[in-house]
Write an enzyme that holds these catalytic residues in place. Structure first.
Site, PDB file in Angstrom:
ATOM      1  N   SER A  68       0.841  -1.282   0.094  1.00 33.02           N
ATOM      2  CA  SER A  68      -0.082  -0.157   0.044  1.00 33.02           C
ATOM      3  C   SER A  68       0.701   1.493  -0.186  1.00 33.02           C
ATOM      4  CB  SER A  68      -0.762   0.062   1.244  1.00 33.02           C
ATOM      5  OG  SER A  68      -0.214   0.226   2.334  1.00 33.02           O
ATOM      6  N   LYS A 127       0.561   4.571   7.281  1.00 35.58           N
ATOM      7  CA  LYS A 127       0.269   5.525   6.229  1.00 35.58           C
ATOM      8  C   LYS A 127       0.461   6.898   6.394  1.00 35.58           C
ATOM      9  CE  LYS A 127      -2.763   2.383   4.127  1.00 35.58           C
ATOM     10  NZ  LYS A 127      -1.956   1.332   4.663  1.00 35.58           N
TER      11      LYS A 127
END
Length: 232
Positions: free
Chosen positions: A153, A191
């Site tokens: 990701s 993230k």
């Protein structure tokens, strides 16, 4: 001789690499230069590469290295041979059973918490039998730990599955930082943190993944990325 936009982009990339060790995304470059599309960024990067100011790093997504700056600008921080930004490349054969520093480089032993994966708070990942040595120069003040990355990701930020990230423990982080975030006291993820009004957005660096938005009481910062190690 550089154009004004090439000069601006080169300084922006250099500033971000020196600050975080991670190359900015094409979207961030586009926004910083006020361009309407990423095609303009591709042309600027190609021009800088042709003139010997930057080079693309092979086998890494969207990774760039600043080789030199225009006359009168600050000189980019030197990188050691085989190194790119704060990515430590090498053969960390015993990362899960403890490692030792080589070549006389001063090192610090950090706890290796295991793979960062959904469903497990960071503290639950702690395994006192596993540790990893990292160069002392990589670390900043405070407490640190290491995690192995699982998944893709964050590949457009140069973070690949299997990398070991070095994290500075903290409970607050600047807007735009890449953080280890605990969601609803259950799910841990790596993230980019964005604050949008009263909400918190956790942004991936891969267009195949969606940005997730939460209320401020649902996300707890557990650390800030400061570097990574890659095994070959």
């Amino acid at each position: 001789m550089l154009t004004r936009k090439q000069h601006q982009l080169l300084l922006f990339i250099n500033q971000r690499l020196n600050a975080s060790g991670i190359c900015p995304s094409f979207d961030e470059m586009k926004d910083a230069l006020g361009l309407k599309s990423k095609s303009g960024i591709h042309r600027l990067i190609s021009g800088l590469e042709e003139r010997g100011f930057i080079r693309r790093l092979a086998h890494r997504a969207r990774a760039l290295e600043v080789l030199r700056l225009p006359e009168g600008a600050a000189t980019p921080e030197p990188t050691r041979p085989g190194f790119a930004a704060t990515v430590i490349k090498g053969d960390f054969k015993s990362a899960f059973a403890g490692t030792s520093a080589e070549n006389g480089v001063e090192s610090v032993q950090l706890p290796l918490y295991g793979r960062i994966a959904a469903g497990t708070p960071i503290e639950a990942l702690r395994d006192h039998s596993n540790s990893i040595d990292v160069p002392a120069s990589l670390l900043r003040g405070g407490d640190h730990y290491a995690l192995e990355v699982s998944g893709d990701s964050m590949i457009d930020a140069g973070i690949l599955s299997g990398d070991v990230v070095v994290v500075q423990r903290c409970d607050i982080a600047d807007n735009g930082s890449i953080v280890v975030a605990l969601i609803d006291d259950q799910e841990v993820t790596l993230k980019r943190l964005r604050r949008k009004g009263a909400s918190i957005a956790l942004e991936p660096a891969n267009k195949s993944f969606e940005t997730r938005i939460f209320g401020p009481d649902r996300v707890k910062v557990q650390g800030r990325l400061i570097g990574l190690l890659r095994r070959y």
